[in-house]
Write a protein that holds these residues in place. Structure first.
Motif, PDB file in Angstrom:
ATOM      1  N   ALA A 237      29.207 -62.116 -33.639  1.00 54.54           N
ATOM      2  CA  ALA A 237      29.376 -60.719 -33.264  1.00 54.54           C
ATOM      3  C   ALA A 237      28.138 -59.893 -33.627  1.00 54.54           C
ATOM      4  CB  ALA A 237      30.616 -60.140 -33.940  1.00 54.54           C
ATOM      5  N   VAL A 238      27.617 -60.092 -34.852  1.00 53.15           N
ATOM      6  CA  VAL A 238      26.431 -59.342 -35.267  1.00 53.15           C
ATOM      7  C   VAL A 238      25.227 -59.743 -34.425  1.00 53.15           C
ATOM      8  CG1 VAL A 238      24.812 -58.986 -37.177  1.00 53.15           C
ATOM      9  CG2 VAL A 238      27.269 -58.981 -37.613  1.00 53.15           C
ATOM     10  N   PHE A 239      25.075 -61.044 -34.170  1.00 53.15           N
ATOM     11  CA  PHE A 239      23.987 -61.548 -33.338  1.00 53.15           C
ATOM     12  C   PHE A 239      24.036 -60.896 -31.963  1.00 53.15           C
ATOM     13  CE2 PHE A 239      21.540 -65.830 -32.987  1.00 53.15           C
ATOM     14  CZ  PHE A 239      20.436 -65.152 -32.494  1.00 53.15           C
ATOM     15  N   LEU A 240      25.220 -60.856 -31.362  1.00 56.20           N
ATOM     16  CA  LEU A 240      25.376 -60.296 -30.023  1.00 56.20           C
ATOM     17  C   LEU A 240      25.156 -58.781 -30.021  1.00 56.20           C
ATOM     18  CD1 LEU A 240      26.116 -60.849 -27.079  1.00 56.20           C
ATOM     19  CD2 LEU A 240      28.516 -60.536 -27.692  1.00 56.20           C
ATOM     20  N   LEU A 241      25.611 -58.088 -31.063  1.00 56.05           N
ATOM     21  CA  LEU A 241      25.415 -56.643 -31.131  1.00 56.05           C
ATOM     22  C   LEU A 241      23.933 -56.281 -31.217  1.00 56.05           C
ATOM     23  CD1 LEU A 241      28.306 -55.491 -33.503  1.00 56.05           C
ATOM     24  CD2 LEU A 241      28.065 -55.016 -31.054  1.00 56.05           C
ATOM     25  N   ILE A 242      23.189 -57.048 -32.009  1.00 58.67           N
ATOM     26  CA  ILE A 242      21.748 -56.798 -32.107  1.00 58.67           C
ATOM     27  C   ILE A 242      21.072 -57.063 -30.761  1.00 58.67           C
ATOM     28  CG2 ILE A 242      19.608 -57.632 -33.173  1.00 58.67           C
ATOM     29  CD1 ILE A 242      21.170 -58.036 -35.739  1.00 58.67           C
ATOM     30  N   ALA A 243      21.516 -58.111 -30.067  1.00 56.03           N
ATOM     31  CA  ALA A 243      20.950 -58.413 -28.748  1.00 56.03           C
ATOM     32  C   ALA A 243      21.232 -57.280 -27.765  1.00 56.03           C
ATOM     33  CB  ALA A 243      21.532 -59.725 -28.230  1.00 56.03           C
ATOM     34  N   LEU A 244      22.460 -56.769 -27.774  1.00 59.29           N
ATOM     35  CA  LEU A 244      22.813 -55.678 -26.861  1.00 59.29           C
ATOM     36  C   LEU A 244      22.082 -54.394 -27.231  1.00 59.29           C
ATOM     37  CD1 LEU A 244      26.662 -56.282 -26.520  1.00 59.29           C
ATOM     38  CD2 LEU A 244      24.881 -56.800 -24.845  1.00 59.29           C
ATOM     39  N   ALA A 245      21.936 -54.157 -28.553  1.00 60.85           N
ATOM     40  CA  ALA A 245      21.233 -52.951 -28.981  1.00 60.85           C
ATOM     41  C   ALA A 245      19.784 -52.965 -28.525  1.00 60.85           C
ATOM     42  CB  ALA A 245      21.317 -52.818 -30.499  1.00 60.85           C
ATOM     43  N   SER A 246      19.143 -54.137 -28.597  1.00 54.21           N
ATOM     44  CA  SER A 246      17.754 -54.230 -28.148  1.00 54.21           C
ATOM     45  C   SER A 246      17.639 -53.998 -26.650  1.00 54.21           C
ATOM     46  CB  SER A 246      17.177 -55.604 -28.519  1.00 54.21           C
ATOM     47  OG  SER A 246      17.875 -56.652 -27.859  1.00 54.21           O
ATOM     48  N   ALA A 247      18.633 -54.458 -25.897  1.00 50.80           N
ATOM     49  CA  ALA A 247      18.606 -54.250 -24.444  1.00 50.80           C
ATOM     50  C   ALA A 247      18.887 -52.787 -24.092  1.00 50.80           C
ATOM     51  CB  ALA A 247      19.621 -55.160 -23.770  1.00 50.80           C
ATOM     52  N   ILE A 248      19.854 -52.169 -24.792  1.00 46.78           N
ATOM     53  CA  ILE A 248      20.177 -50.768 -24.527  1.00 46.78           C
ATOM     54  C   ILE A 248      19.023 -49.855 -24.913  1.00 46.78           C
ATOM     55  CG2 ILE A 248      21.716 -48.878 -25.197  1.00 46.78           C
ATOM     56  CD1 ILE A 248      23.944 -50.956 -25.508  1.00 46.78           C
ATOM     57  N   GLY A 249      18.273 -50.257 -25.955  1.00 46.29           N
ATOM     58  CA  GLY A 249      17.145 -49.452 -26.405  1.00 46.29           C
ATOM     59  C   GLY A 249      15.937 -49.502 -25.497  1.00 46.29           C
ATOM     60  N   GLY A 250      16.034 -50.232 -24.409  1.00 49.10           N
ATOM     61  CA  GLY A 250      14.947 -50.270 -23.448  1.00 49.10           C
ATOM     62  C   GLY A 250      14.125 -51.537 -23.478  1.00 49.10           C
ATOM     63  N   GLY A 251      14.392 -52.425 -24.445  1.00 50.62           N
ATOM     64  CA  GLY A 251      13.667 -53.683 -24.519  1.00 50.62           C
ATOM     65  C   GLY A 251      14.406 -54.795 -23.806  1.00 50.62           C
ATOM     66  N   ALA A 252      13.906 -56.002 -23.962  1.00 55.57           N
ATOM     67  CA  ALA A 252      14.570 -57.161 -23.371  1.00 55.57           C
ATOM     68  C   ALA A 252      15.735 -57.593 -24.254  1.00 55.57           C
ATOM     69  CB  ALA A 252      13.579 -58.306 -23.205  1.00 55.57           C
ATOM     70  N   PHE A 253      16.622 -58.388 -23.681  1.00 52.88           N
ATOM     71  CA  PHE A 253      17.765 -58.912 -24.426  1.00 52.88           C
ATOM     72  C   PHE A 253      17.258 -59.787 -25.570  1.00 52.88           C
ATOM     73  CE2 PHE A 253      21.341 -61.893 -25.004  1.00 52.88           C
ATOM     74  CZ  PHE A 253      22.385 -60.992 -25.149  1.00 52.88           C
ATOM     75  N   LEU A 254      17.638 -59.446 -26.806  1.00 51.39           N
ATOM     76  CA  LEU A 254      17.232 -60.160 -28.017  1.00 51.39           C
ATOM     77  C   LEU A 254      15.732 -60.042 -28.287  1.00 51.39           C
ATOM     78  CD1 LEU A 254      19.414 -63.405 -28.110  1.00 51.39           C
ATOM     79  CD2 LEU A 254      19.268 -61.640 -29.858  1.00 51.39           C
ATOM     80  N   ALA A 255      15.116 -58.973 -27.840  1.00 55.04           N
ATOM     81  CA  ALA A 255      13.717 -58.711 -28.166  1.00 55.04           C
ATOM     82  C   ALA A 255      13.693 -57.685 -29.288  1.00 55.04           C
ATOM     83  CB  ALA A 255      12.970 -58.198 -26.944  1.00 55.04           C
ATOM     84  N   TYR A 256      13.370 -58.131 -30.499  1.00 54.24           N
ATOM     85  CA  TYR A 256      13.407 -57.240 -31.648  1.00 54.24           C
ATOM     86  C   TYR A 256      12.159 -56.362 -31.693  1.00 54.24           C
ATOM     87  CZ  TYR A 256      16.222 -61.339 -32.892  1.00 54.24           C
ATOM     88  OH  TYR A 256      17.090 -62.390 -32.866  1.00 54.24           O
ATOM     89  N   PRO A 257      12.292 -55.115 -32.118  1.00 55.56           N
ATOM     90  CA  PRO A 257      11.096 -54.294 -32.369  1.00 55.56           C
ATOM     91  C   PRO A 257      10.260 -54.939 -33.470  1.00 55.56           C
ATOM     92  CG  PRO A 257      13.079 -52.936 -32.290  1.00 55.56           C
ATOM     93  CD  PRO A 257      13.535 -54.359 -32.301  1.00 55.56           C
ATOM     94  N   PRO A 258       8.960 -55.115 -33.293  1.00 51.56           N
ATOM     95  CA  PRO A 258       8.135 -55.794 -34.299  1.00 51.56           C
ATOM     96  C   PRO A 258       8.227 -55.175 -35.688  1.00 51.56           C
ATOM     97  CG  PRO A 258       6.912 -55.520 -32.256  1.00 51.56           C
ATOM     98  CD  PRO A 258       8.179 -54.749 -32.095  1.00 51.56           C
TER      99      PRO A 258
END
Length: 233
Positions: free
Chosen positions: A169-190
């Motif tokens: 659940a946490v893994f998926l939420l972080i992935a969705l948050a990165s996509a909603i924030g304008g980045g790619a799916f599971l692309a973390y801000p450096p």
């Protein structure tokens, strides 16, 4: 008649899948590798948030694969518990009366907990990570379970469900948050990549350990192989 039709349909689907897979493998084998993957990995390590290349690949560059692996593991854990004969996950037949085990618990359980924590933290810059730490943590739970230590969180309820699904659940939420924030799916801000990876690995460690331990305690006991009366287990 219906059974034979169904069997033929399943066989046809399986055959089509095998042919498609074989064609895909042949196509990959004939395509020359044009990308220097080791070189590309070395150039991108500064953006990964970690220093170990395996962790960078599993939790950043190819984190989608790891997300799916965790999903499969959670499904396996839920399926194992669903078909378990021990609905309370507290089958007393899993316990042993071995005095040596009781003595070892006093030394091994604290050491294994520390080892699991070290493997989790070390995964950022050396061999280790959530899978290794989760396996050690699950082995600690197995030792505790065999020694008869109460483990209330294994009883069906909120804690068991939370433990099984928390990592995914946490893994998926972080992935969705990165996509909603304008980045790619599971692309973390450096800037926060390391913190996010440490968070993901921490919750994955707990979930992996919970799944493995739940599968152990929910495994059916083979009554035919139990020792007879008067025999030591």
């Amino acid at each position: 008649m219906r059974r034979s039709v169904g069997t033929c349909a399943v066989a046809g689907v399986c055959l089509a899948f095998v042919i498609t897979l074989a064609l895909a493998v042949l196509d990959v084998a004939e395509t020359p590798a044009q990308v220097d993957l080791p070189g590309l990995l070395s150039e991108s390590m500064g953006k990964s948030g970690v220093e170990h290349p395996v962790t960078a690949v599993l939790l950043n560059f190819r984190s989608y694969d790891t997300l799916l692996e965790i999903g499969v593991l959670v499904i396996a854990g839920i399926a194992g518990i669903s078909v378990s004969r021990t609905t309370s996950l507290e089958d007393p037949e899993l316990r042993t009366t071995d005095t040596l085990l009781y003595a070892l618990q006093r030394w091994f359980v604290p050491l294994m907990l520390v080892l699991a924590g070290y493997l989790l933290w070390a995964g950022a810059d050396r061999p280790g990570g959530a899978f290794q730490a989760g396996a050690v943590l699950a082995a600690t739970g197995v030792m505790m379970r065999l020694g008869g230590i109460p483990m209330d969180f294994l009883r069906p309820g909120t804690l068991l469900r939370l433990g099984l699904a928390l990592g995914f659940a946490v893994f998926l939420l972080i992935a969705l948050a990165s996509a909603i924030g304008g980045g790619a799916f599971l692309a973390y801000p450096p800037a926060v990549a390391k913190q996010l990876i440490v968070l993901i690995e921490t919750v994955l460690t707990l979930s992996i350990a919970m799944v493995l331990l739940a599968l152990f305690v929910s495994a059916p006991v083979n009554r035919a192989e139990e020792p007879g009366e008067g025999e030591s287990p």
